[in-house]
Motif scaffolding. Sequence first.
Motif, PDB file in Angstrom:
ATOM      1  N   TYR B 165       4.459  -3.272   6.069  1.00  0.00           N
ATOM      2  CA  TYR B 165       4.682  -1.841   6.307  1.00  0.00           C
ATOM      3  C   TYR B 165       3.801  -1.341   7.442  1.00  0.00           C
ATOM      4  CZ  TYR B 165       3.570   3.083   5.852  1.00  0.00           C
ATOM      5  OH  TYR B 165       3.291   4.391   6.121  1.00  0.00           O
ATOM      6  N   PHE B 166       2.528  -1.691   7.387  1.00  0.00           N
ATOM      7  CA  PHE B 166       1.638  -1.201   8.447  1.00  0.00           C
ATOM      8  C   PHE B 166       2.045  -1.739   9.810  1.00  0.00           C
ATOM      9  CE2 PHE B 166      -1.051   1.420   6.162  1.00  0.00           C
ATOM     10  CZ  PHE B 166      -1.497   0.825   4.991  1.00  0.00           C
ATOM     11  N   ALA B 167       2.480  -2.995   9.836  1.00  0.00           N
ATOM     12  CA  ALA B 167       2.914  -3.567  11.115  1.00  0.00           C
ATOM     13  C   ALA B 167       4.131  -2.824  11.639  1.00  0.00           C
ATOM     14  CB  ALA B 167       3.230  -5.052  10.939  1.00  0.00           C
ATOM     15  N   TRP B 168       5.085  -2.543  10.748  1.00  0.00           N
ATOM     16  CA  TRP B 168       6.275  -1.809  11.181  1.00  0.00           C
ATOM     17  C   TRP B 168       5.881  -0.454  11.723  1.00  0.00           C
ATOM     18  CZ3 TRP B 168       9.737  -2.394   6.233  1.00  0.00           C
ATOM     19  CH2 TRP B 168      10.149  -3.728   6.139  1.00  0.00           C
ATOM     20  N   ARG B 169       4.999   0.188  11.007  1.00  0.00           N
ATOM     21  CA  ARG B 169       4.634   1.556  11.408  1.00  0.00           C
ATOM     22  C   ARG B 169       4.009   1.548  12.780  1.00  0.00           C
ATOM     23  NH1 ARG B 169       0.974   5.180   7.490  1.00  0.00           N
ATOM     24  NH2 ARG B 169      -0.808   4.412   8.642  1.00  0.00           N
ATOM     25  N   GLN B 170       3.199   0.524  13.023  1.00  0.00           N
ATOM     26  CA  GLN B 170       2.486   0.493  14.282  1.00  0.00           C
ATOM     27  C   GLN B 170       3.395   0.130  15.440  1.00  0.00           C
ATOM     28  OE1 GLN B 170      -0.997  -1.666  13.759  1.00  0.00           O
ATOM     29  NE2 GLN B 170      -1.787  -1.357  15.826  1.00  0.00           N
ATOM     30  N   GLU B 171       4.310  -0.818  15.211  1.00  0.00           N
ATOM     31  CA  GLU B 171       5.027  -1.396  16.343  1.00  0.00           C
ATOM     32  C   GLU B 171       6.411  -0.815  16.595  1.00  0.00           C
ATOM     33  OE1 GLU B 171       4.965  -5.646  16.299  1.00  0.00           O
ATOM     34  OE2 GLU B 171       3.112  -5.637  15.153  1.00  0.00           O
ATOM     35  N   SER B 172       7.001  -0.147  15.637  1.00  0.00           N
ATOM     36  CA  SER B 172       8.364   0.311  15.897  1.00  0.00           C
ATOM     37  C   SER B 172       8.339   1.607  16.690  1.00  0.00           C
ATOM     38  CB  SER B 172       9.115   0.529  14.595  1.00  0.00           C
ATOM     39  OG  SER B 172       8.705   1.735  14.020  1.00  0.00           O
ATOM     40  N   THR B 173       9.413   1.847  17.431  1.00  0.00           N
ATOM     41  CA  THR B 173       9.460   3.015  18.300  1.00  0.00           C
ATOM     42  C   THR B 173      10.524   4.014  17.874  1.00  0.00           C
ATOM     43  OG1 THR B 173      11.022   1.811  19.691  1.00  0.00           O
ATOM     44  CG2 THR B 173       8.698   1.755  20.347  1.00  0.00           C
ATOM     45  N   SER B 174      11.247   3.689  16.815  1.00  0.00           N
ATOM     46  CA  SER B 174      12.383   4.549  16.479  1.00  0.00           C
ATOM     47  C   SER B 174      12.039   5.668  15.521  1.00  0.00           C
ATOM     48  CB  SER B 174      13.498   3.725  15.838  1.00  0.00           C
ATOM     49  OG  SER B 174      13.664   2.533  16.524  1.00  0.00           O
ATOM     50  N   PHE B 175      10.850   5.638  14.955  1.00  0.00           N
ATOM     51  CA  PHE B 175      10.569   6.579  13.881  1.00  0.00           C
ATOM     52  C   PHE B 175       9.578   7.637  14.288  1.00  0.00           C
ATOM     53  CE2 PHE B 175      12.918   4.564  10.626  1.00  0.00           C
ATOM     54  CZ  PHE B 175      12.883   3.209  10.910  1.00  0.00           C
ATOM     55  N   GLU B 176       9.905   8.850  13.892  1.00  0.00           N
ATOM     56  CA  GLU B 176       8.946   9.929  14.037  1.00  0.00           C
ATOM     57  C   GLU B 176       7.815   9.700  13.030  1.00  0.00           C
ATOM     58  OE1 GLU B 176      11.016  13.768  14.853  1.00  0.00           O
ATOM     59  OE2 GLU B 176       9.834  14.346  13.112  1.00  0.00           O
ATOM     60  N   GLN B 177       8.221   9.287  11.823  1.00  0.00           N
ATOM     61  CA  GLN B 177       7.263   8.972  10.770  1.00  0.00           C
ATOM     62  C   GLN B 177       7.810   7.823   9.963  1.00  0.00           C
ATOM     63  OE1 GLN B 177       4.396  10.237  10.087  1.00  0.00           O
ATOM     64  NE2 GLN B 177       4.358  12.189  11.169  1.00  0.00           N
ATOM     65  N   LEU B 178       6.923   6.934   9.520  1.00  0.00           N
ATOM     66  CA  LEU B 178       7.332   5.880   8.592  1.00  0.00           C
ATOM     67  C   LEU B 178       6.341   5.913   7.445  1.00  0.00           C
ATOM     68  CD1 LEU B 178       9.527   3.668   8.471  1.00  0.00           C
ATOM     69  CD2 LEU B 178       7.826   2.048   9.275  1.00  0.00           C
ATOM     70  N   ALA B 179       6.823   6.166   6.250  1.00  0.00           N
ATOM     71  CA  ALA B 179       5.919   6.325   5.116  1.00  0.00           C
ATOM     72  C   ALA B 179       6.258   5.305   4.052  1.00  0.00           C
ATOM     73  CB  ALA B 179       6.038   7.739   4.547  1.00  0.00           C
ATOM     74  N   ALA B 180       5.294   5.068   3.144  1.00  0.00           N
ATOM     75  CA  ALA B 180       5.528   4.107   2.074  1.00  0.00           C
ATOM     76  C   ALA B 180       5.007   4.668   0.765  1.00  0.00           C
ATOM     77  CB  ALA B 180       4.830   2.791   2.390  1.00  0.00           C
ATOM     78  N   TYR B 181       5.555   4.183  -0.345  1.00  0.00           N
ATOM     79  CA  TYR B 181       5.022   4.612  -1.634  1.00  0.00           C
ATOM     80  C   TYR B 181       5.356   3.603  -2.716  1.00  0.00           C
ATOM     81  CZ  TYR B 181       9.767   6.386  -2.591  1.00  0.00           C
ATOM     82  OH  TYR B 181      11.110   6.512  -2.765  1.00  0.00           O
ATOM     83  N   PHE B 182       4.527   3.619  -3.742  1.00  0.00           N
ATOM     84  CA  PHE B 182       4.774   2.837  -4.940  1.00  0.00           C
ATOM     85  C   PHE B 182       5.129   3.833  -6.026  1.00  0.00           C
ATOM     86  CE2 PHE B 182       4.572  -0.983  -7.312  1.00  0.00           C
ATOM     87  CZ  PHE B 182       4.151  -0.636  -8.580  1.00  0.00           C
ATOM     88  N   PRO B 183       6.361   3.783  -6.526  1.00  0.00           N
ATOM     89  CA  PRO B 183       6.855   4.902  -7.319  1.00  0.00           C
ATOM     90  C   PRO B 183       6.283   5.043  -8.718  1.00  0.00           C
ATOM     91  CG  PRO B 183       8.500   3.172  -7.208  1.00  0.00           C
ATOM     92  CD  PRO B 183       7.389   2.745  -6.330  1.00  0.00           C
ATOM     93  N   ASN B 184       5.846   3.959  -9.354  1.00  0.00           N
ATOM     94  CA  ASN B 184       5.449   4.123 -10.755  1.00  0.00           C
ATOM     95  C   ASN B 184       4.205   3.340 -11.121  1.00  0.00           C
ATOM     96  OD1 ASN B 184       6.800   1.711 -10.478  1.00  0.00           O
ATOM     97  ND2 ASN B 184       8.614   2.471 -11.518  1.00  0.00           N
ATOM     98  N   TRP B 185       3.118   3.780 -10.601  1.00  0.00           N
ATOM     99  CA  TRP B 185       1.821   3.272 -11.008  1.00  0.00           C
ATOM    100  C   TRP B 185       1.427   4.015 -12.276  1.00  0.00           C
ATOM    101  CZ3 TRP B 185      -0.894  -0.720  -9.354  1.00  0.00           C
ATOM    102  CH2 TRP B 185      -2.277  -0.781  -9.579  1.00  0.00           C
ATOM    103  N   ASN B 186       0.595   3.385 -13.093  1.00  0.00           N
ATOM    104  CA  ASN B 186       0.160   4.057 -14.317  1.00  0.00           C
ATOM    105  C   ASN B 186      -1.339   4.189 -14.354  1.00  0.00           C
ATOM    106  OD1 ASN B 186       2.702   2.197 -15.644  1.00  0.00           O
ATOM    107  ND2 ASN B 186       2.674   4.403 -15.883  1.00  0.00           N
ATOM    108  N   ALA B 187      -1.776   5.283 -14.902  1.00  0.00           N
ATOM    109  CA  ALA B 187      -3.206   5.420 -15.157  1.00  0.00           C
ATOM    110  C   ALA B 187      -3.359   6.410 -16.305  1.00  0.00           C
ATOM    111  CB  ALA B 187      -3.952   5.898 -13.926  1.00  0.00           C
ATOM    112  N   THR B 188      -4.503   6.334 -16.976  1.00  0.00           N
ATOM    113  CA  THR B 188      -4.732   7.228 -18.101  1.00  0.00           C
ATOM    114  C   THR B 188      -5.566   8.406 -17.646  1.00  0.00           C
ATOM    115  OG1 THR B 188      -4.782   5.275 -19.491  1.00  0.00           O
ATOM    116  CG2 THR B 188      -5.516   7.323 -20.485  1.00  0.00           C
ATOM    117  N   LEU B 189      -5.092   9.585 -17.987  1.00  0.00           N
ATOM    118  CA  LEU B 189      -5.824  10.801 -17.671  1.00  0.00           C
ATOM    119  C   LEU B 189      -6.664  11.159 -18.881  1.00  0.00           C
ATOM    120  CD1 LEU B 189      -6.239  13.304 -15.849  1.00  0.00           C
ATOM    121  CD2 LEU B 189      -4.295  14.327 -16.999  1.00  0.00           C
TER     122      LEU B 189
END
Lengths: 109, 894
Positions: B165-189
């Motif tokens: 992901y970081f490589a894509w973000r750095q080297e590609s020229t087509s995106f205004e923004q390239l973001a990433a996420y992990f949708p379901n991490w768990n933690a106890t509050l």
Amino acid sequence: MPGDSRITHPTAMVLLAVSRGHRYGFDIIDATGLRSGTVYPILRRLEDAGLLRSRWEPVRSAREAQRPPRRYYQITGAGAEALHEALARYPGIAKLLASSRPAPRPAPA
Amino acid sequence: MAADPVSRDRATHAPGAGFVRALAPIVPASRREEWLGEWEAELAYAWSRVGGERSTSPAARAALLLRALGALPDAIWLRRRYGGDLMLRQDLRYAARSLVRRPAFTTVIVATLALCIGATTAIFSVVHAVLLRPLPYEAPDRLVMVWSRDSIGQADRNVVSAANYFAWRQESTSFEQLAAYFPNWNATLTGGEAAERLEIGVTSANLFVTLGARAEIGRTFLTGEEVPGAPRVVVLGHALWQRRFGGDSGVLGTTIVLDGEPYTVVGVMPRDFKLPGSKADLFTPLPILGRMLEGRIPHLLMVVGRLRPGVTIERARVDLATVARRLEREYPQSNTGWGVTMLSLHEQVAGEARRPLLVLLAAVATVLLIGCANIANLMLSRTAGRHRELAVRAALGAGRRRLITQLLTESVAIAVVAGGIGLALAYWGARGLAALAPEELPRLNDIGIDAGVLAFTLGLSVLTAVLFGLAPAIHAVRRVTGDVLKESSRAATASGGRRRLRNMLVVSEIAFAVVLLVGAGLLISSFVRLRGQDPGFRPEHVVAMKVGLPRAAYPEPARRIAFFDELTRRLRALPTVTAVGAITRLPLYDSPLTTRVVLPGRQALADAEQPEVGLRNVSEGYFHAMGIPLIAGRTITERDVADTALPPVMVINQTMARRLLVGRDPVGMQLRIAGAAPTTPPFTIVGVVGDVRDGSLREEPNPQIYLSYRQTAPTTLSVILRSTSDPAPLVAAARRTVAAMDPNLAVHSTTTLTQVLAEAVTEERFVTLLITSFALVAIVLAAVGVYGVMAYGVTERTREIGIRLAFGAQTRDVLRLVLGEGLAVAALAVALGLMVAWGATRAMTSLLYGVSAADVTTYASVGLLLLLVALLACYLPARRAAHMDPASAIRSEE
């Protein structure tokens, strides 16, 4: 509408345009810069009230140009009076219309 | 001013002339021709001034069209001024009177139509929300989803490794923004109220910017916050903020504790914000993922990008593919064969739901058509009775078009009223659908009645009015204007045309019903097969729950393992518990983790080329608790892991043995995990267990390896308890057990295996249930239609039948006559319907399981069923005909 002071700004412009020699519907639209959906109901109202009269252009001249005959409008006496009042009420419209191109000459009757 | 042909022709072709002509009916008849002449002449003149046909300037055409639009206000003005007879209002009054005069008739029609329109609108509202409405992000058409494509393992959409992901973000020229996420991490509050296990969306700093979403209060993340070691921050989701923090804006700047670590709250998202594919309660930047961000092998991130203005998705694809190729060359060990898949975010979110939803829409539309056919039949019989009244009007000068318009006004009035009621029904229907629909249905919360749905309902009402009203109206008027005021108007010609129309309507009704029934039959077979699919474990009396240990509180692997060991021991001691097991990813519930194994003899291949297998870590008692059969060898025992001198063990599933270790006895073989350090000892396979359905009941099982959970000491495990009877009460006992061991822990995601199985087929159940309901409604409507037509047909032929009876025909002869004709029509209709069904069900193939769209049994049963229904529907009228008194029948005026 003699005596009726309901003449609006667009109506005054249409009246003025016709008096200046812009006789055909689309020419009036060009001259006044108003939309077709505004101009035509105004023409109907004015004709209804006797301030304008309409005629059809002679079939012969239309046929020569190979197109259907157009309807044209003329200002009546009552219309001229109303126009006089309108110019007093909206003095600026004379200038608005002055910027448009001169009216084409109507075909000989 | 009759124009000659040439000039008329010139007028016809000017842009806008067609539009003006279409408006002509609005102008009162007395002025129509002149009006048309004026407009056409002006348009023709203007057109010739810009070059006429030879001019190709689109601007000129557009200007003329624009000007022609003014004809509408003009026509309306004239209508208002000179349309003296105020036809529309009169028509409406007339329509209202005649409808009120026959309340039963009107009620039946309005009720049928309201139900049909309501159902169609309800389904449409779902289609509209899920498929049609633009996504709730800024400029959503420029958003794309990017996946890694594994060309070797043939997985089209794989999550992405952080390094890539970081490589894509750095080297590609087509995106205004390239973001990433992990949708379901768990933690106890923890802190404050009871400990709560939360779903967390772990995002890159620019994710919110990419989606164009702003915080409701506070801010989202800063660029610096996605670097490891940066200050820990969270952004709360709206629901969590309301629920746990009372909606207090003072929460900004305060600290909350997740898994024992402090995080500062910097913002709160608005109520309607949703991360695609995630049910996160709150959001935090990437560093929480810790070690999973390192290395190029672990794939875990979802990537979404915003294209630069003017860049097409094609160009972006090519651009990223180039970057991917470069990465392949630079890191062959990890990146060989990994490419890029890209699709618009809308397609990503809506794509899978499209097929089933459209099938549902088609099905409900079919019910609507059947309903309209029924109503058309009713209208037909109705207009027959109004023959005289229409004739009088015709005599008074009403032209054909006028009469048809009057009759159509009635239809439109009915339809609009029915549409209004239908809209109300649709409102509840849509809510019901949203409640029943599978949770994965995207944009579930967006389903509702909005402007688009309203417009649809209105348009649908008018359309149905035309559908059911036009043919009867034309028919009625044609008869009337043919023979005015004839005394015995019941000539054979009249009923002939009407009968043909009726028969056509009935044939279409039956055919449509057949299509729906075939669809329903196929789906039911499919569902039964799916539900009957052996999941690979025994689900009865088993409850499952997740227990998570905060890493900060349990940093050493040994402590975590000790915890779960003790927990297992205590749970085993609970009353009614026969077995306890634990696993990292529960089948059919959690998505599997995958890894690659190095098969013997193939060490030379790059890691990325090694076969991919599912990876799960289990406790010793897992297989027994789940009821998964042992096929060969043995399962993992305590001895295996207690003795560190012994090599680590693994258990594999049947599919792995069959597919990857063909022809060899797997027990005793040694395998390495790809990417592991060379000093780690290989795993020895000690046993083979039965396959378990993994991702869904539909998919064939994948190769799977099971390691002991002591290998990795995970922080979260799904714990399974098998009971002798209803396991639900065990949940409370389990919670108490966990709380007794550590009050700061949360037990979450509690469910039973039976529920897991039921939820695994939610989508199929939903679709099957709906289509079956539609099919049942269709049968009833069609049966009613057939009955109606037969009954009326018999009434029409009363004299003929009376004569036959008088001449010695027996009851059964009459029965045979009437039934025979009815069945002939029905048989034709059924045959037609089966043919159409055969073609139409192709569209459903992706929804079916274990059943082909051309399943003969289904077609045959449906055909027979409908013939039977038709037979029954014909029987009553036929019986009535056969038992007529011949004398009065002959004398009847009918």
